[in-house]
Design a protein around this motif. Sequence first.
Motif, short mmCIF file in Angstrom:
data_model
loop_
_atom_site.label_atom_id
_atom_site.label_comp_id
_atom_site.label_asym_id
_atom_site.label_seq_id
_atom_site.Cartn_x
_atom_site.Cartn_y
_atom_site.Cartn_z
N ASP A 1 0.60 -4.27 6.55
CA ASP A 1 0.63 -3.55 5.63
C ASP A 1 2.05 -3.25 5.18
O ASP A 1 2.87 -2.92 5.95
N ILE A 2 2.28 -3.47 3.92
CA ILE A 2 3.79 -3.24 3.48
C ILE A 2 3.93 -2.00 2.50
O ILE A 2 3.02 -1.83 1.60
N ALA A 3 4.79 -0.98 2.97
CA ALA A 3 4.95 0.21 2.04
C ALA A 3 5.22 -0.19 0.80
O ALA A 3 6.19 -0.70 0.39
N GLY A 4 4.57 0.68 -0.22
CA GLY A 4 5.00 0.72 -1.61
C GLY A 4 4.65 2.04 -2.42
O GLY A 4 4.02 2.77 -1.88
N ARG A 5 5.40 1.79 -3.67
CA ARG A 5 5.02 2.89 -4.86
C ARG A 5 4.67 2.26 -6.02
O ARG A 5 5.34 0.86 -6.26
N PHE A 6 3.78 2.72 -7.04
CA PHE A 6 3.40 1.87 -8.07
C PHE A 6 3.48 2.88 -9.51
O PHE A 6 3.29 4.10 -9.25
N PHE A 7 4.01 2.23 -10.40
CA PHE A 7 4.23 2.90 -11.52
C PHE A 7 3.40 2.15 -12.72
O PHE A 7 3.40 0.93 -12.88
N GLU A 8 2.91 2.85 -14.03
CA GLU A 8 2.43 2.43 -15.01
C GLU A 8 2.98 3.20 -16.13
O GLU A 8 3.31 4.27 -16.21
N VAL B 1 0.88 -1.05 0.06
CA VAL B 1 0.01 0.01 -0.05
C VAL B 1 0.89 1.20 -0.03
O VAL B 1 2.03 1.15 0.63
N SER B 2 0.49 2.34 -0.55
CA SER B 2 1.05 3.49 -0.67
C SER B 2 1.10 4.15 0.71
O SER B 2 1.99 4.89 1.01
N GLU B 3 -0.03 3.92 1.43
CA GLU B 3 -0.13 4.60 2.90
C GLU B 3 -0.59 3.53 3.77
O GLU B 3 -1.76 2.92 3.87
#
Length: 382
Positions: free
Chosen positions: A73-80, A65-67
């Motif tokens: 929950d594991i912090a992360g960032r996503f891109f497309e 999750v981003s927040e």
Amino acid sequence: MPKLRPRLRVPVPPSVRLYRKIAAVFLALTVAMLTVVLYLATVKATIRIETADVPVSTEFFARIVSEPQGPEDIAGRFFEENVERARTFEVKGEGTEIPAKAHGIVTIQNDSLTEQQLVATTRLLSPEGVLFRITSGVIVPAKGTVSVEARADKEGKEGEIEATAFTIPGLPQARQKEIYAKSAEKMVGGTEIKRRVTEDDLAAAGDILQTELSDELKAKWQTGLPESLSGFVFSLDVAEKKSDTAPGTEAGSFAVTYIAKAKGMFYDDAKLKAVSEAELQEHVPDGQILVASEALSDVKINDWNVSTGIVKVTVSVSGFASIEATSKLLDKDKLIGLKAAEAEAYLKELPAVKNATVDLFPFFVRRIPRLKDHIEVVIESR
């Protein structure tokens, strides 16, 4: 000589004989008790266990999750990103040798005072009568030279001639003496290898192209992200994959083109490893402990929903478990009274036991003592 008088026997009272018997019995009992005490004090069984690590694995779902909100929950960032990429690959493997036109570089010399124009396909003739043609038109300056590629007129190894001089039969006889060509190296390429493009060639090319895209986009997307987000998962939703060469075609090379949507996810690698190890610990068999765990065997995107800032992944993790001396598998109650060979056979049947030896002391002891505190279990190796 005086006569000897007979020796008189003094009768022993019955009470004295009784006391002697009692003393003898008491002494025997004392010796027996001391023997038993000494035996119980010194008898010992040492059981040496050589362990064998047992593989253990599990699979579970995790939320990136981003927040982060909860402890799991594991912090992360996503891109497309939409991408289109093409690349040319050489065909690998065995092929078929077929005739081709030998070729090489020639230098055309002009010894006259006037320049000479030569069109493409101008003929060059070697002393052996092998005909070549230049591949492009040139203007040879007066008292000068120009270099140009020449190809044999016919296919085959006959065109692979050594360095030599060439006449230009298309010129007048007088000009042929003034304008001529020379090669400094052997002509090459009288044959070439043609290989058939296979489905495996196309699949391998696709894998290479995907890896290149992953590396390129990872470097691009990672700029400015926290160092904690060191884990990375990449996927490519291919809208179109095409090649300019069909499987079964003989060719020296082929091109592959991808049109796709690239997805990239960075996550807190340390946090996910901790969660994974806790999950793996729950799947360790009873009586064993986790002695080693691999990083993360695999992380696959299960549900991609960037708009919500939540991505669900499937995590596979594996490791190894082993036993310790205090393990319930090594229950001493099951070993009491067994002969050394019987105990060894029993222990070798247990999971995570590679080998077992039983040493009894003193040397005349044949069975494992019944006192559990006289049984020592030693883990030899792991």
